[in-house]
Each structure stands twice: as structure tokens, then as C-alpha cells.
Design an enzyme around this catalytic site. Structure first.
Site, PDB file in Angstrom:
ATOM      1  N   VAL A 133       0.829  -1.201   0.000  1.00  0.00           N
ATOM      2  CA  VAL A 133       0.000   0.000   0.000  1.00  0.00           C
ATOM      3  C   VAL A 133       0.867   1.256   0.000  1.00  0.00           C
ATOM      4  O   VAL A 133       0.546   2.240  -0.668  1.00  0.00           O
ATOM      5  CB  VAL A 133      -0.969   0.014   1.211  1.00  0.00           C
ATOM      6  N   CYS A 134       1.976   1.229   0.693  1.00  0.00           N
ATOM      7  CA  CYS A 134       2.837   2.410   0.855  1.00  0.00           C
ATOM      8  C   CYS A 134       3.240   3.063  -0.473  1.00  0.00           C
ATOM      9  O   CYS A 134       3.119   4.285  -0.604  1.00  0.00           O
ATOM     10  CB  CYS A 134       4.070   2.061   1.675  1.00  0.00           C
ATOM     11  N   PRO A 135       3.693   2.289  -1.475  1.00  0.00           N
ATOM     12  CA  PRO A 135       4.091   2.970  -2.707  1.00  0.00           C
ATOM     13  C   PRO A 135       2.924   3.645  -3.424  1.00  0.00           C
ATOM     14  O   PRO A 135       3.113   4.668  -4.082  1.00  0.00           O
ATOM     15  CB  PRO A 135       4.726   1.871  -3.560  1.00  0.00           C
ATOM     16  N   LEU A 190       2.579   6.997  -1.554  1.00  0.00           N
ATOM     17  CA  LEU A 190       3.707   7.894  -1.822  1.00  0.00           C
ATOM     18  C   LEU A 190       3.680   8.402  -3.255  1.00  0.00           C
ATOM     19  O   LEU A 190       4.015   9.559  -3.510  1.00  0.00           O
ATOM     20  CB  LEU A 190       5.020   7.191  -1.496  1.00  0.00           C
TER      21      LEU A 190
END
Length: 187
Positions: free
Chosen positions: A46-48, A51
Site C-alpha cells: 500500500v505504501c508505494p 507515496l
């Protein structure tokens, strides 16, 4: 316990920014608006997506006088390795703060003791270093840069226009409310 109006504590952390390693301190944050965008870890799922969404909106944040600081408990070396291997992460132009000692995660109360990572926490900090808005979400739920930017704009408007408040879905130029005057007879 609410974090609203809490002044951020002194800190000094390493960061990966502009393809270089730098030190970022509280003094670097003061004097302008800032967003601290905590995420669990580099090289995740999920993080990318979050970002990349922030990277796509970064010029709008900068034009509004706001710096974004993404923060994870990974090292600045890990941030560089992720940047070097991911086309998505190469889009990032804001500082990626490294918090392996959990100084920031603990100060912003998003540290997950069992995993050593941070919750998905987003904090808007005013030029005086005080938190004016924040949210913490489940690790499996991504955040939206457009909504974060709207909240930044609303926070900036309220800071400049004492006595006015922004209703739901407020955008710059839309009608605001004046408590006591706009609510008379509506309750």
C-alpha cells in the site's frame, strides 16, 4: 489524548532527499507548513501507492508553502535502495525521513511496539511547529493526497481568518461559517 495544538519535539534524523543523505531537524520544519506522512515500511504494497499519490500532488503542496516529510522506521540506506529499484518511488521529490530509533514515531504516537513500525499517520503542522490536523488509519487502508491537500488548505485558511471555520468538503473560495452567526436558529 488529542494531538491537536501539540508542539512537535526537537528531533534530528537522517533522510534520503534529492539522491543524497541529509540530516533533518525540527529547525528545518519551523517557519513553514509541513506534513509528516508516516507509513509502515519500504518495499511494501500500500505504501508505494500512497507515496506516488503524494508525489503527483507535491507541486501543489509546495505552491501552498508546505513541505512533505514521508517517515518510516526504515534506514535512509533502505530508502535509497527502494528509490534505486522502484520507478514509482523515483517520482518522490520530498524528503524521506529515516526513523529506525523510533524517535518520530513515538513522539507522534504512531509507533507499533510489536512490529517496530509506524501506523499510517498523517499530521499537518503549522509554521510554529504545532499539530493542527491529523489522522491515523489502519495499515491496510491507503490515504488520499487530494483530501490531505484540501485539509491543508482549510487549516491554512482558518489560521489566516480568525473566527471563520470551514464546513465539510470546503474548497478555497467556497463559503465558510462564522460560529454563532451562521448557526443561529438552525439547531
Amino acid at each position: 489524548m488529542s494531538m491537536i495544538d501539540k508542539e512537535i519535539r526537537d528531533f534530528s534524523v537522517q533522510a534520503f532527499h534529492d539522491n543524497d543523505f541529509k540530516t533533518v531537524t525540527k529547525d528545518d520544519v519551523l517557519g513553514k507548513w509541513a506534513v509528516f506522512f508516516f507509513y509502515p515500511a519500504d518495499f511494501t504494497f500500500v505504501c508505494p501507492t500512497e507515496l506516488e499519490d503524494l508525489a503527483d500532488k507535491y507541486d501543489d503542496f509546495k505552491a501552498a508553502g508546505c513541505e512533505i516529510y514521508s517517515v518510516s522506521t526504515d534506514s535512509h540506506f533502505t530508502h535509497k535502495a527502494w528509490y534505486d529499484t522502484s520507478e514509482t518511488i523515483k517520482k518522490i521529490r520530498f524528503p524521506m525521513l529515516s526513523d529506525p530509533a523510533h524517535v518520530l514515531a513515538k513522539n507522534f504516537k504512531v509507533y507499533i511496539k510489536g512490529s517496530g513500525m509506524a501506523e499510517r499517520g498523517t499530521f499537518i503542522v503549522n509554521p510554529e511547529g504545532k499539530i493542527v490536523a491529523y489522522e491515523v488509519t489502519s495499515g491496510s487502508v491507503g490515504r488520499n493526497a487530494d483530501e490531505l491537500f484540501r485539509r491543508l488548505q482549510a487549516s491554512q485558511f482558518v489560521a489566516q481568518n480568525s473566527g471563520e471555520v470551514c464546513p465539510a468538503k470546503w474548497r478555497p473560495g467556497a463559503k465558510t461559517l462564522k460560529p454563532g452567526l451562521d448557526l443561529v436558529g438552525k439547531i
